[in-house]
Design a protein around this motif. Structure first.
Motif, mmCIF file in Angstrom:
data_model
loop_
_atom_site.group_PDB
_atom_site.id
_atom_site.type_symbol
_atom_site.label_atom_id
_atom_site.label_comp_id
_atom_site.label_asym_id
_atom_site.label_seq_id
_atom_site.Cartn_x
_atom_site.Cartn_y
_atom_site.Cartn_z
ATOM 1 N N TYR A 165 0.847 -1.196 0.000
ATOM 2 C CA TYR A 165 0.000 0.000 0.000
ATOM 3 C C TYR A 165 0.885 1.249 0.000
ATOM 4 O O TYR A 165 1.885 1.313 0.717
ATOM 5 N N ALA A 166 0.527 2.230 -0.816
ATOM 6 C CA ALA A 166 1.313 3.462 -0.871
ATOM 7 C C ALA A 166 0.453 4.582 -1.419
ATOM 8 O O ALA A 166 -0.512 4.330 -2.147
ATOM 9 N N ASP A 167 0.793 5.802 -1.078
ATOM 10 C CA ASP A 167 0.095 6.987 -1.595
ATOM 11 C C ASP A 167 -1.411 6.919 -1.324
ATOM 12 O O ASP A 167 -2.214 7.318 -2.163
ATOM 13 N N GLY A 168 -1.788 6.363 -0.184
ATOM 14 C CA GLY A 168 -3.190 6.332 0.187
ATOM 15 C C GLY A 168 -4.007 5.304 -0.557
ATOM 16 O O GLY A 168 -5.228 5.400 -0.596
ATOM 17 N N GLY A 169 -3.381 4.315 -1.158
ATOM 18 C CA GLY A 169 -4.149 3.298 -1.862
ATOM 19 C C GLY A 169 -3.334 2.057 -2.153
ATOM 20 O O GLY A 169 -2.115 2.030 -1.951
#
Lengths: 441, 407
Positions: free
Chosen positions: A50-54
């Motif tokens: 998961y990265a950048d809020g997604g």
């Protein structure tokens, strides 16, 4: 003829020269006595990539378990399959993308909403809406489920409440009854990594202590013990990680009380303080307004434009955040007492993790110490100056909690170092400089 | 309010000069004999090796040579099996000398054009240390007019003035990637100049042994208004203003040499050179930019080099009237202390062996060929500034050829 022979010698000599590169072997890859044939990764959003809020395809491809597995393959590790989103639905849940900076240097992020893997929304009475994603079928080694707490791993209906978990299960919500722990251990495996427990504290912290509760310490210990017993049931070796200090992430250190106050005072020098709704005591649940201090942490997602907006209160219309009667709401602030409470729980969770890991002879990556050290001292790797700052730090992604591919590569190397140290094997480290950080427009 | 200052990126272009940058290829006859030439008389290359010996040359010379150089470095990052290797690129150090004086006169004039410092390393933009260095192309060309005077039949002195024209082209990746994941890049490209001098003395003893002592001064080379080209994602370009210039100053160190020549019989020459290179002058490297921003600051990187020595020995055997066979070798200590080794010239203690042939094509024309193999010992290092950690090992292959016309 004689001349021709000379030419041949000269050409052969030049070929020999270009072929004769030095080669250094300081490191002999070896799996020692560890069997990496089927490695599984157990954990939450960090494990899923998961990265950048997604959760989206490129994040999944750079998850720390996949980076570790690539390195394990150099010492006889098996194939590592992840529940990847398809290229057509590569943006998965959607995520934040950095699209620019305002004139004063504030980053502008924009949500990516195309090519999603959302298949529907399921309203669950008494719980809320659960977003459902395109099902993943097929082999799986990465059981990272964004949002999952240790508290949830034995809860049978959990597959109906978390869309990321539901996506991995064969059945459709709301008919699922397989709990997470049974699901991940259903198929035999030889090695595991386990990084669960973050959300048991982070859920409380990121909601400013308002939207969630800290998992009870004893419950945590029982569940941790249960999960490790099950993961090591047939003598599997593995690596676990401690839970980072929630305050070591930029989510809590970017929008500061001082910065907001300075902004307000620029327009109105008479303003003395920001007011927050704060937890009165670590032993109670009562909240009361008080002036904010540097020890109160404002969340990254706080809309600073709210400050000073008129709020109607029993004492009349007052500016938001600037009076005790119109304080910044609880969900935007992890106040000093909430910080202390969270730290107390995290420290208890980590003692549990370390002592259970020690009793089973598992490798431990102390993420708590590692991330706190980066927050304090920064980190220089291969000529890259990294730190815990939002965006410019290079480690944390745009959501301020999860990591960039480069951050995940650094974490993967820490896991590998812990495994090598504990089991006397030699898994080669990943090349951190080959993994990108934040992508700038 | 969520104001973000892009932190100082510690953009420190690390231009290291090491023994690795001292080229030591200033005459094919001398290369064949393990780079000895200070205490003996061979040809016009005495202008470089010992200007004091030039007046003792029995003839006038015009000569030129070239030594294509293949620098093969390998870097193995700690804890990995990764091999990062430099691209195959050929550097071309050269030398040209002219020496003239009236027949049997007490004086001679000389001119030397040679490349005592330089480097060509190209690690590419895909290797572990790309944020420390991608590639470096560095050249220093010295122009040296010289006057040498014979004080007596057994002693001569000489000195020269040195003008250096240096050029540098350095690239490194910047850890700011664009939407497609491509790194930014800094390129520093410029030319500079510097001045120095050298002097020497040459003595023939009654026993037949010859001695030479020479000093080549430090040459401070200043680069002004070099181009500082920064390629970064568009949203960050204002932090890296373009066009921009840089200036820097680099001390190319002084070298003191003692040379000895021994002549066991008329067919043999045996020579020894002992060099002391004053690298300790190189304390730090500073770069100043014409335009600075919060992200792009002037830099100051400590280097703290130490003086280095090299020991050289070589011999020449006249097989026939027309053919000379040469061989030699040597050892050079590193100027770079632990913690300061960088990929520009991954310096280490080194050993080398050389061989050469000289052939008289005609009465007045010599053809000389030489070959050198140099090995830099493996060196495991963690650089203090970049934390680049791993083992460097380097082999250098240098064939060479020259023509000398003398009368």
């Amino acid at each position: 003829m004689k001349n021709l022979k000379h030419y041949i010698y000269i050409v052969a000599g030049l070929v020999w020269l270009t072929a004769c590169k030095p080669e250094i072997t300081t490191f002999k890859p070896s799996h020692g006595n560890v069997d990496f044939t089927r490695y599984i990764a157990v954990g939450n959003s960090l494990t899923a990539g998961y990265a950048d809020g997604g959760l989206y395809l490129s994040g999944q491809e750079n998850s720390y378990p996949s980076i570790m597995a690539k390195q394990m393959q150099m010492v006889g590790g098996g194939t590592f399959t992840q529940p990847l989103f398809s290229t057509a639905q590569a943006n998965g849940s959607g995520y934040l993308s950095l699209t620019g900076f305002t004139a004063d240097g504030t980053p502008i992020t924009t949500a990516v909403t195309s090519n999603l893997a959302v298949r529907g929304v399921l309203p669950v009475p008494g719980f809320g809406n659960v977003i459902l994603y395109t099902k993943y079928t097929g082999d799986n080694n990465n059981y990272g489920v964004p949002g999952i707490k240790l508290l949830n791993i034995t809860y049978a209906p959990y597959g109906n409440l978390n869309g990321y978990f539901e996506r991995l299960l064969p059945g459709n919500a709301p008919t699922n009854t397989t709990d997470y722990l049974d699901f991940v251990t259903a198929k035999p495996f030889t090695f595991f990594s386990d990084w669960l427990g973050n959300n048991d504290a982070l859920g409380y912290a990121t909601s400013g202590g308002a939207g969630d509760v800290l998992t009870d310490k004893n419950t945590f210990a029982q569940l941790y013990s249960l999960s490790i017993s099950k993961l090591t049931a047939t003598g599997q070796k593995g690596v676990v990680a401690t839970i980072p200090d929630v305050t070591s992430v930029p989510y809590f250190n970017t929008v500061t009380v001082r910065a907001i106050l300075a902004g307000v005072q620029k327009a109105n020098p008479s303003v003395q303080a920001l007011y927050i709704s704060a937890l009165v005591s670590t032993s109670g649940t009562a909240y009361a307004p008080r002036p904010a201090t540097a020890s109160d942490l404002i969340v990254l997602t706080f809309p600073t434009s709210k400050i000073g907006q008129p709020v109607s209160t029993p004492y009349g219309t007052l500016p938001y955040g600037l009076t005790p009667y119109s304080p910044i709401e609880n969900q935007y602030v992890l106040d000093q007492n909430e910080v202390a409470l969270t730290e107390d729980y995290v420290s208890s969770y980590n003692s549990t993790i370390k002592s259970i890991a020690a009793s089973k002879g598992l490798a431990v990556f102390d993420a708590y110490a590692f991330l706190n050290n980066i927050k304090k001292n920064g980190l220089v790797v291969d000529g890259i100056n990294l730190n815990s700052n939002y965006i410019s730090g290079g480690i944390f992604s745009l959501d301020g909690v999860h990591l960039t591919p480069r951050g995940y590569a650094i974490v993967a190397n820490e896991f590998i170092k812990a495994i090598n140290a504990q089991y006397g094997c030699s898994i080669p480290l990943a090349d951190v400089s080959a993994y990108p950080g934040i992508k700038f427009p | 309010m969520r104001k973000l200052l892009l932190v100082v990126l510690a953009l420190t272009p690390v231009l290291a000069f090491a023994q690795g940058f001292q080229v030591n290829l200033e005459g094919e006859k001398q290369i064949g004999m393990g780079h000895t030439g200070t205490g003996i008389l061979q040809d016009g290359a005495s202008v470089f090796f010992n200007p004091g010996a030039v007046a003792m040359l029995s003839q006038n010379y015009v000569q030129g040579g070239i030594s294509p150089l293949l620098f093969k470095s390998d870097f193995n990052p700690s804890g990995t099996s990764i091999q990062n290797q430099v691209a195959n690129k050929v550097a071309t150090p050269f030398s040209f000398y002219a020496v003239w004086g009236p027949k049997s006169s007490w004086w001679k004039l000389g001119l030397g054009v040679y490349t005592p410092f330089g480097g060509l390393t190209d690690w590419g933009n895909n290797w572990t240390g790309k944020y420390a260095l991608e590639s470096l192309d560095l050249k220093a060309i010295y122009f040296q007019p010289t006057l040498s005077i014979k004080l007596a039949d057994f002693i001569s002195i000489g000195g020269g003035f040195v003008y250096n024209r240096g050029s540098v082209d350095l690239t490194r990746a910047i850890p700011l990637s664009n939407q497609s994941g491509q790194d930014g890049q800094a390129e520093l490209k410029g030319t500079g100049k510097g001045y120095g001098w050298n002097a020497g003395i040459y003595i023939k003893t009654e026993s037949g042994m010859t001695f030479g002592i020479s000093h080549r001064s430090q040459v401070n080379t200043n680069i002004n208004n070099g181009n500082a080209i920064f390629t970064v994602p568009a949203s960050l370009q204002s932090s890296f203003p373009q066009p921009n210039q840089f200036s820097s100053s680099i001390p190319l160190p002084a070298t003191n040499t003692l040379g000895i020549g021994i002549y066991p019989n008329k067919n043999w020459v045996v020579a020894f050179d002992f060099n002391l290179v004053s690298w300790s002058a190189y304390k730090a490297l500073a770069f100043n930019y014409t335009q600075t921003t919060a992200a792009l600051q002037n830099t100051y990187s400590p280097r703290n080099y130490q003086d280095a020595v090299s020991l050289r020995a070589g011999a020449q055997y006249l097989a026939t009237n027309k053919l000379a066979i040469r061989f030699g070798g040597g050892y050079a200590s590193t100027a770079v202390e632990d913690g300061y080794v960088t990929p520009e010239a991954p310096d280490a203690n080194r050993v080398y062996v050389t061989g050469g042939l000289g052939y008289k094509i005609a009465n007045r024309l010599d053809l000389d060929v030489s070959f050198e193999f140099e090995h830099l010992m493996p060196r495991t290092q963690t650089n203090i500034e970049t934390q680049l950690s791993g083992t460097f090992e380097t082999n250098v292959y240098i064939p060479g050829i020259s023509l000398a016309y003398h009368w």
